[in-house]
Design a protein around this motif. Structure first.
Motif, short mmCIF file in Angstrom:
data_model
loop_
_atom_site.label_atom_id
_atom_site.label_comp_id
_atom_site.label_asym_id
_atom_site.label_seq_id
_atom_site.Cartn_x
_atom_site.Cartn_y
_atom_site.Cartn_z
N THR A 120 0.81 -1.21 0.00
CA THR A 120 0.00 0.00 0.00
C THR A 120 0.85 1.27 0.00
O THR A 120 0.31 2.38 -0.08
CB THR A 120 -0.93 0.04 1.24
N SER A 121 2.17 1.13 0.09
CA SER A 121 3.02 2.31 0.19
C SER A 121 3.19 2.98 -1.16
O SER A 121 2.91 2.40 -2.21
CB SER A 121 4.39 1.93 0.75
N VAL A 122 3.67 4.21 -1.13
CA VAL A 122 4.02 4.92 -2.36
C VAL A 122 5.51 4.80 -2.58
O VAL A 122 6.26 4.44 -1.68
CB VAL A 122 3.60 6.40 -2.29
N TYR A 123 5.95 5.09 -3.79
CA TYR A 123 7.37 5.00 -4.12
C TYR A 123 8.06 6.25 -3.61
O TYR A 123 7.86 7.35 -4.11
CB TYR A 123 7.54 4.88 -5.63
N SER A 124 8.87 6.09 -2.57
CA SER A 124 9.41 7.25 -1.88
C SER A 124 10.76 6.94 -1.28
O SER A 124 10.92 5.94 -0.60
CB SER A 124 8.45 7.68 -0.76
N TYR A 125 11.72 7.84 -1.51
CA TYR A 125 13.04 7.65 -0.91
C TYR A 125 12.97 7.83 0.60
O TYR A 125 13.65 7.14 1.35
CB TYR A 125 14.05 8.64 -1.49
N ALA A 126 12.14 8.77 1.06
CA ALA A 126 12.15 9.12 2.47
C ALA A 126 11.45 8.10 3.35
O ALA A 126 11.57 8.13 4.56
CB ALA A 126 11.51 10.49 2.67
#
Length: 557
Positions: free
Chosen positions: A408-414
């Protein structure tokens, strides 16, 4: 310390805002213009303060996790860099930003807890006040346990600070351990065996941590002769005759964070984050190879390959151990997340990558021939190249850790995962019991506890092959089992520090640290030949403290 009646609640309102909580019992409200005494005198205001104490754990465990994992026998630098000081020790200094942040975040959490303890006496009367007091005392004790493991003796601060304090004394490590034990023993019978809401502190969580604190103190020069026996007793109390009834994969199945084996965790929830790209945690980010640039848009996670498993880790698994497939995504499908989203249709999915383990090498051709959907799969068989480096990034030659994946996560470096971070779970409690019984001289009971963990891990029909014997059981075998069971779970540096094996095991098993030793340099050796076993007290803390007799830790200037 006396409360300032004009204290404005801006600071804590801001903390409540940035540490917004997730479960129904963690409701966040912004009271930024309300006087603290007025707000915390109300039941809702006080509950908000309690919730901010819980949410402060996110700043400790949610983002930069180098202090827990880097510089151990389990992880080396992959394509992307780790902080050199924490991963290789030679350049570690009192100005390290990650050590400083860790130290500060622990004390910020402690101060929130101290504030909640202060207002427990003056807020509106409620039947829940004794429980809430016990909860925040637990959180404060847990933070001090982290501090003493990493920094040795630190300042024990138990009062709410509402005006500048410019001078602190340093308590000894022995005093800190005594404080933590006293706090936990004082609250253990106040709390229910099972928390009223999942995520709150329970009696079981206190027993688990009491076991771990006594176990850790038992290795210290000032430890009591009975510490290991006491640790074993508390571990068994936390186990409370419960078996490991779930499969290892079920424990880590996305969406199943509230399962029966989780004793205490840092709570997250998609509805509780303000910025979905930055406010989640990063546990699913560090331990795998780069999979591409579009991420969730194409159905796969963001991966940094900073904390690359060592060959030691890969070599621990056997063909009888289900934790290999449950921990690593050894088969990657065209849409990575279909593994979780369509588990019953995997035989209909195109395979893009396959990572056969050492015992599977002779069967690769048969595996490919078994389905036309595997014909074009890139195969990366077990080899030393599985231990990632700059050279393995683009080709994705190393297996990726899947146990923390969040579809369910988004693509994000942080960091964008809103899965909970497990801090204490039943599988570890059994291993704490095993280590405690072994150190107490009761090898047979130690064997029984560790074999419960190995029985759960066994593939069907392999239970007998997974059992250890008394003759095989020693501290290295327990550390091996903790590596298998707790891969990626923020325990490893503390495990090696506790057992006194940090230097020897990293020398032998960490490629980057071994390189220093092979070139004639002991990277742990610091000022005056002292070894950098503890973390340095941050220079900012020393500079701001007007007590100039507050000593730095051995090995640091």
């Amino acid at each position: 310390m006396k409360s300032n009646k004009k204290l404005v609640y801006f600071t804590f309102g801001f903390l409540l805002l940035i540490f917004s909580a997730c479960e129904d019992f963690l409701k966040e409200e912004n009271f930024s213009s309300v006087v603290a005494d007025e707000l915390y005198a109300t039941q809702s205001g006080y509950e908000g303060l309690i919730n901010s104490c819980y949410s402060s754990l996110r700043s400790i465990y949610g983002q930069d996790i180098w202090v827990f994992c880097a510089g151990t026998d389990m992880y080396v630098e992959g394509y992307n860099s780790q902080p050199e000081g924490l991963s290789e020790y030679k350049s570690l200094s009192a100005t390290d930003i990650y050590v400083t942040s860790f130290y500060q975040n622990l004390y910020k959490s402690i101060q929130l807890c101290n504030t909640a303890i202060y207002y427990n006496d003056i807020t509106e009367n409620s039947e829940k006040l004794p429980l809430r007091l016990a909860e925040v005392r637990f959180l404060r004790a847990m933070n001090y346990f982290k501090l003493v493991q990493h920094f040795g003796g630190v300042s024990i601060i138990t009062n709410m600070v509402d005006e500048p304090v410019v001078e602190y004394e340093r308590n000894t490590a022995e005093e800190v351990y005594s404080f933590v034990i006293s706090e936990l023993e004082d609250i253990v019978d106040v709390l229910p065996e099972t928390a009223e809401d999942f995520g709150r502190v329970s009696k079981r969580a206190v027993n688990h941590y009491l076991a771990k604190v006594f176990l850790t103190r038992g290795y210290e020069d000032f430890g009591a002769a009975t510490d290991f026996t006491t640790a074993a007793t508390y571990a068994d109390a936390a186990i409370n005759n419960q078996g490991l009834n779930l499969s290892y994969e079920e424990v880590f199945t996305p969406g199943n964070e509230n399962n029966e084996e989780i004793i205490f965790s840092v709570q997250y929830d998609a509805g509780s984050v303000i910025d979905k790209f930055t406010d989640g945690n990063t546990q699913n980010f560090w331990y795998g190879c780069y999979l591409g640039g579009k991420g969730n848009e194409d159905g796969y996670p963001s991966r940094s390959e900073n904390l690359a498993p060592t060959m030691y880790v890969f070599d621990l698994y056997s063909e009888n151990d289900s934790r290999w497939e449950a921990s690593f995504m050894s088969v990657i499908y065209e849409r990575y997340y279909d593994y979780f989203d369509k588990p019953n249709d995997l035989d209909k999915m195109v395979v893009t990558q396959y990572y056969p383990q050492s015992w599977e090498l002779d069967g690769i051709e048969d595996w490919i021939a078994a389905s036309p959907l595997r014909a074009d799969a890139a195969v990366f068989p077990y080899s030393n190249r599985w231990q990632a480096s700059k050279a393995t990034y683009i080709d994705r030659e190393t297996p990726t850790v899947k146990k923390f994946d969040d579809p369910t996560s988004v693509y994000s470096y942080a960091g964008s995962s809103t899965r909970d971070v497990f801090l204490a779970r039943l599988g570890e409690t059994y291993l704490i019991a095993a280590e405690a019984y072994l150190k107490a001289g009761n090898a047979n009971t130690a064997l029984a506890r560790i074999n419960v963990v190995r029985s759960r891990a066994a593939k069907p029909g392999s239970e007998a092959a997974m059992q250890l014997t008394v003759g095989e059981l020693d501290i290295d075998k327990i550390l091996d089992e903790r590596a298998l069971e707790l891969l990626g779970e923020y325990h490893r540096w503390e495990d090696l520090k506790r057992t006194g094996t940090l230097v020897d095991r990293t020398h032998q098993l960490n490629r980057d640290i071994k390189g220093w030793f092979d070139n004639g340099t002991n990277p742990f050796e610091g000022t005056d030949g002292e070894l950098k076993i503890l973390r340095p007290i941050p220079q900012d803390a020393l500079d701001l403290n007007k007590n100039k007799d507050f000593p730095q830790n051995p090995g640091y200037e």
